[in-house]
Design a protein around this motif. Structure first.
Motif: not given
Length: 262
Positions: A156-161, A225-231
Motif C-alpha cells: 500500500e504505497v502510491s508507487r510500488p517498485g 531489502d524488501i518492504i511490504y506494507i499490508q492493507p
C-alpha cells in the motif's frame, strides 16, 4: 399502518448503524496513518546509531573503485573502468563498469589481483585498498562505493517498485517517501522488512506509529531489502461499498414495495 411504521423505523436504524460504522472506521483509519505518534515524549538521542553504515559486503554485490592521485599515467592502469557516472544508470552499466564480488567473496583488481572483501564494510574495504595500492603508488587515494544498492517497496504505497539508492544509507521513512508515501488503506502498524544476510532470510515487523521503531535493525535499510506494507482489513469493506449499497437499496425497495402491497 403499524407494520409499515415498524419497517420504516427498522430501515432508519439500519441506515444509521451503517453510517456510524463507516464514520468509526474512517476515524480509526486516519489514526493509523500518523507516523511516530509519541515522538514528542522521546528524548533527542533516542535514535539507535548502531546499524548506520555497518552493512557488510556479500557475494554478488557490485563496487565502484576509483583511484585518484597526481601520477595520472600509472593511476590509469588501475582505473580500467569508466569514470562516467552515466554508465552506472542501469543494471547493465552496473554489471559492466563495477567490480562484482564473486562467490568466494573476492574482487580482482589490475596489478594487485584478487582481494577478499566479503563481510567488510565500505570503509574497511577502502582502508584495505589504500594500503595495498599505496605499495605501488605513493599518495594515491582510493574511493569505494556500493553501486548495487537497491530496495523493493510493495503493497500500500502510491508507487510500488524497485528503487536504486545513490548514497551510503537510507532509512525506511525515506524509502516510503520515494514510493510516494502510503495509501489511505495502509496498515503502518504492521510493516514487514525482509532482509537476506549471508544466504539467510530475516524478517522484521515494525510499527511506524511507535517511535521505538527508530531503534530497530530495520530502521536503516540494507541493499536488496524488501518492504511490504499490508492493507488494512477495512480496505475490503471500502472496495465493496458499491455492492453493500446495492444490497441495502434492494432491501429498502423490497420493504417499501411489500408495505405498499400490504
Amino acid at each position: 399502518m403499524h407494520f409499515y411504521n415498524n419497517h420504516i423505523k427498522l430501515m432508519y436504524k439500519l441506515l444509521i448503524s451503517i453510517l456510524i460504522l463507516f464514520t468509526f472506521s474512517s476515524c480509526l483509519q486516519n489514526k493509523n496513518l500518523y507516523y511516530l505518534q509519541d515522538i514528542d515524549n522521546q528524548i533527542e538521542d533516542s535514535i539507535n546509531q548502531a546499524n548506520i553504515n555497518n552493512y557488510r559486503i556479500q557475494a554478488h554485490d557490485i563496487l565502484s573503485i576509483q583511484i585518484h592521485g597526481l601520477d595520472k599515467k600509472n593511476i590509469s592502469i588501475f582505473n580500467i573502468y569508466s569514470e562516467n557516472i552515466s554508465s552506472y544508470n542501469n543494471e547493465a552499466g552496473l554489471y559492466l563498469n563495477g567490480y562484482i564480488v564473486n562467490e568466494t567473496g573476492e574482487i580482482e583488481l589490475p596489478v594487485i589481483g584478487k582481494v577478499e572483501v566479503i563481510n567488510l564494510t565500505i570503509n574497511e574495504i577502502q582502508n584495505k585498498l589504500n594500503n595495498l595500492i599505496g605499495e605501488f603508488l605513493k599518495g594515491a587515494i582510493v574511493s569505494v562505493k556500493l553501486i548495487s544498492f537497491k530496495i523493493s517497496i510493495m503493497g500500500e504505497v502510491s508507487r510500488p517498485g524497485v528503487y536504486n539508492i545513490y548514497k551510503n544509507q537510507v532509512n525506511i521513512l525515506e524509502a516510503i517517501s520515494m514510493a510516494g508515501d502510503v495509501t489511505t488503506y495502509a496498515d503502518i502498524k504492521k510493516v514487514l522488512v525482509i532482509r537476506s544476510i549471508n544466504g539467510k532470510t530475516i524478517s522484521n515487523r515494525i510499527d511506524l506509529t511507535d517511535v521505538k521503531f527508530i531503534q530497530s535493525n530495520a530502521y536503516y535499510l540494507f541493499p536488496n531489502d524488501i518492504i511490504y506494507i499490508q492493507p488494512l482489513k477495512l480496505k475490503t469493506i471500502r472496495e465493496n461499498i458499491s455492492v453493500y449499497s446495492l444490497f441495502l437499496s434492494t432491501i429498502t425497495t423490497f420493504i417499501l414495495v411489500f408495505s405498499f402491497i400490504k
